[in-house]
Design an enzyme around this catalytic site. Structure first.
Site, PDB file in Angstrom:
ATOM      1  N   LYS A  45     -35.398  -5.726  29.807  1.00  0.00           N
ATOM      2  CA  LYS A  45     -35.409  -4.584  30.803  1.00  0.00           C
ATOM      3  C   LYS A  45     -33.670  -4.195  31.135  1.00  0.00           C
ATOM      4  CE  LYS A  45     -36.277  -4.962  35.373  1.00  0.00           C
ATOM      5  NZ  LYS A  45     -35.119  -4.045  35.991  1.00  0.00           N
ATOM      6  N   ASP A  75     -35.159   0.471  32.514  1.00  0.00           N
ATOM      7  CA  ASP A  75     -35.365   0.546  34.004  1.00  0.00           C
ATOM      8  C   ASP A  75     -34.446   1.465  34.661  1.00  0.00           C
ATOM      9  OD1 ASP A  75     -36.292   0.566  36.306  1.00  0.00           O
ATOM     10  OD2 ASP A  75     -35.946  -1.790  36.713  1.00  0.00           O
ATOM     11  N   PHE A  76     -34.735   2.965  34.679  1.00  0.00           N
ATOM     12  CA  PHE A  76     -33.836   3.741  35.402  1.00  0.00           C
ATOM     13  C   PHE A  76     -34.325   4.428  36.326  1.00  0.00           C
ATOM     14  CE2 PHE A  76     -31.707   3.974  30.983  1.00  0.00           C
ATOM     15  CZ  PHE A  76     -30.797   3.089  31.098  1.00  0.00           C
ATOM     16  N   LYS A  77     -35.693   3.839  36.734  1.00  0.00           N
ATOM     17  CA  LYS A  77     -36.507   4.169  37.710  1.00  0.00           C
ATOM     18  C   LYS A  77     -36.348   5.761  37.987  1.00  0.00           C
ATOM     19  CE  LYS A  77     -36.530  -0.206  40.029  1.00  0.00           C
ATOM     20  NZ  LYS A  77     -35.708  -0.701  39.286  1.00  0.00           N
ATOM     21  N   ASP A  80     -37.779  12.537  38.958  1.00  0.00           N
ATOM     22  CA  ASP A  80     -37.390  13.857  39.128  1.00  0.00           C
ATOM     23  C   ASP A  80     -38.437  14.875  38.980  1.00  0.00           C
ATOM     24  OD1 ASP A  80     -35.726  16.013  38.741  1.00  0.00           O
ATOM     25  OD2 ASP A  80     -33.894  14.752  38.334  1.00  0.00           O
ATOM     26  N   PRO A  82     -40.923  16.898  37.003  1.00  0.00           N
ATOM     27  CA  PRO A  82     -41.528  16.639  35.840  1.00  0.00           C
ATOM     28  C   PRO A  82     -40.937  17.133  34.548  1.00  0.00           C
ATOM     29  CG  PRO A  82     -43.250  17.549  37.332  1.00  0.00           C
ATOM     30  CD  PRO A  82     -42.102  17.720  37.870  1.00  0.00           C
ATOM     31  N   SER A 128     -39.913  -5.090  45.382  1.00  0.00           N
ATOM     32  CA  SER A 128     -39.938  -6.305  45.656  1.00  0.00           C
ATOM     33  C   SER A 128     -39.235  -6.772  46.947  1.00  0.00           C
ATOM     34  CB  SER A 128     -39.302  -7.269  44.484  1.00  0.00           C
ATOM     35  OG  SER A 128     -38.220  -6.535  43.901  1.00  0.00           O
ATOM     36  N   GLN A 185     -35.264 -13.634  43.825  1.00  0.00           N
ATOM     37  CA  GLN A 185     -35.689 -12.921  45.013  1.00  0.00           C
ATOM     38  C   GLN A 185     -36.875 -13.847  45.713  1.00  0.00           C
ATOM     39  OE1 GLN A 185     -36.585  -8.385  44.903  1.00  0.00           O
ATOM     40  NE2 GLN A 185     -35.878  -8.596  42.653  1.00  0.00           N
ATOM     41  N   GLY A 186     -37.083 -14.860  45.233  1.00  0.00           N
ATOM     42  CA  GLY A 186     -37.869 -15.863  45.880  1.00  0.00           C
ATOM     43  C   GLY A 186     -39.396 -16.544  45.131  1.00  0.00           C
ATOM     44  N   GLY A 190     -44.617 -18.030  37.031  1.00  0.00           N
ATOM     45  CA  GLY A 190     -45.895 -18.268  36.885  1.00  0.00           C
ATOM     46  C   GLY A 190     -46.783 -17.580  38.180  1.00  0.00           C
ATOM     47  N   ARG A 204     -31.569 -12.263  37.743  1.00  0.00           N
ATOM     48  CA  ARG A 204     -30.353 -13.456  38.203  1.00  0.00           C
ATOM     49  C   ARG A 204     -30.577 -14.711  37.913  1.00  0.00           C
ATOM     50  NH1 ARG A 204     -29.717 -10.337  43.582  1.00  0.00           N
ATOM     51  NH2 ARG A 204     -32.072  -9.972  43.036  1.00  0.00           N
TER      52      ARG A 204
HETATM   53  O1  C5P Z   1     -32.337 -10.372  39.397  1.00  0.00           O
HETATM   54  P1  C5P Z   1     -33.852 -10.244  39.743  1.00  0.00           P
HETATM   55  O2  C5P Z   1     -34.835 -11.330  38.985  1.00  0.00           O
HETATM   56  O3  C5P Z   1     -34.053 -10.163  41.172  1.00  0.00           O
HETATM   57  O4  C5P Z   1     -34.167  -9.024  39.002  1.00  0.00           O
HETATM   58  C1  C5P Z   1     -35.445  -8.135  39.637  1.00  0.00           C
HETATM   59  C2  C5P Z   1     -35.193  -6.758  38.675  1.00  0.00           C
HETATM   60  O5  C5P Z   1     -36.464  -6.268  39.053  1.00  0.00           O
HETATM   61  C3  C5P Z   1     -34.296  -5.813  39.034  1.00  0.00           C
HETATM   62  O6  C5P Z   1     -33.770  -5.256  37.637  1.00  0.00           O
HETATM   63  C4  C5P Z   1     -34.897  -4.998  39.685  1.00  0.00           C
HETATM   64  O7  C5P Z   1     -34.201  -3.620  39.613  1.00  0.00           O
HETATM   65  C5  C5P Z   1     -36.433  -4.873  39.122  1.00  0.00           C
HETATM   66  N1  C5P Z   1     -37.362  -4.494  40.038  1.00  0.00           N
HETATM   67  C6  C5P Z   1     -37.437  -5.090  41.475  1.00  0.00           C
HETATM   68  N2  C5P Z   1     -38.606  -4.583  42.164  1.00  0.00           N
HETATM   69  C7  C5P Z   1     -39.210  -3.387  41.753  1.00  0.00           C
HETATM   70  C8  C5P Z   1     -38.916  -2.968  40.430  1.00  0.00           C
HETATM   71  C9  C5P Z   1     -37.914  -3.450  39.742  1.00  0.00           C
HETATM   72  O8  C5P Z   1     -36.848  -6.118  41.613  1.00  0.00           O
HETATM   73  N3  C5P Z   1     -40.426  -3.176  42.335  1.00  0.00           N
END
Ligand code: C5P
Length: 229
Positions: A45, A75-77, A80, A82, A128, A185-186, A190, A204
């Site tokens: 991604k 993943d440029f989210k 905009d 349509p 997230s 992010q925690g 799995g 990361r």
């Molecule tokens: O580094 P880490 O594992 O936190 O990366 C999470 C990836 O998922 C990032 O690229 C972030 O932009 C993406 N993401 C997210 N939450 C979302 C959508 C995408 O963390 N709802």
């Protein structure tokens, strides 16, 4: 277009690598990771931070060089009007990406998305991080909207497993669920799969690790315990 589920089956992995942060030269960094991680990682991604550091031409070269082994997700989210989203998707497809992540909150995307051929679209139904109140409050709306669009799937956070489970219960069976939030992010590797996600997106905790191969291997081993492989 590469077959995401076919690659997953072959590698016995549900890992999508999020490439946002790099250290040193971005092209060298990405090259090193992708050359090593192919046996473990199904998809890559590409996030905006990487694209801004490498330049879009650099990203296209990466997609071309590693396209035989990975599914590439942009993943440029996109969020905009349509007509612009339609053009963005066409250009990302032309650049070699297999799929893109779009925001669904602009709504009115039916026509723009129905014309997309040979390129998967994933809609964001929740984020997230803890502060994403506005989006999360409209989770059910976004889910209903996603299910009507006939897209490939949604992005739902591993950090909020209840939402992943609700997405799985609500969406058509053939919709894929991609779950970010594992590792840095925690969420545990799995854990999102256990709640119904099809893939886990990890950035990361792999890309910032000195031993990125070992870090990816630990994620995939946890996933294999869940999917029974
Ligand atoms: O580094 P880490 O594992 O936190 O990366 C999470 C990836 O998922 C990032 O690229 C972030 O932009 C993406 N993401 C997210 N939450 C979302 C959508 C995408 O963390 N709802």
């Amino acid at each position: 277009m590469r077959d995401l589920l076919g690659l997953a089956e072959r590698k016995k992995s549900r890992l999508i690598l999020a490439l946002d942060f790099v250290s040193g030269d971005p092209a060298v960094f990405a090259d090193r990771l992708l050359a090593a991680l192919e046996p473990l990682v199904v998809g890559v991604k590409v996030g905006l931070p990487l694209a801004l550091r490498m330049g879009f031409r650099g990203v296209c070269e990466l997609v071309e060089r590693y396209g035989s082994g990975y599914y590439f997700l942009a993943d440029f989210k996109l969020a905009d009007i349509p007509d612009v989203v339609r053009e963005e998707l066409a250009l990302l497809s032309e650049a070699g990406f297999d799929g893109s992540i779009v925001h669904l909150f602009p709504m009115g995307l039916e026509e723009a998305l129905s014309g997309v051929r040979g390129h998967d679209v994933f809609g964001l139904v929740a984020m997230s991080h803890a502060g994403s109140r506005l989006l999360d409050e409209h989770f059910e709306d976004l889910l209903r909207y996603a299910s009507r669009l006939g897209i490939r799937g949604v992005v739902a956070p591993a950090t909020k497993p209840g939402l992943v489970a609700r997405a799985r219960a609500f969406l058509p069976e053939d919709y894929l669920i991609l779950s970010p939030g594992v590792g840095a992010q925690g969420a545990e590797p799995g854990s999102a799969l256990r709640h119904g996600a099809t893939f886990e997106i990890v950035g990361r905790s792999i890309t910032a690790s000195e031993d990125y191969y070992g870090a990816a291997e630990r994620v995939v081993e946890s996933q294999r315990r869940v999917i029974g492989e």
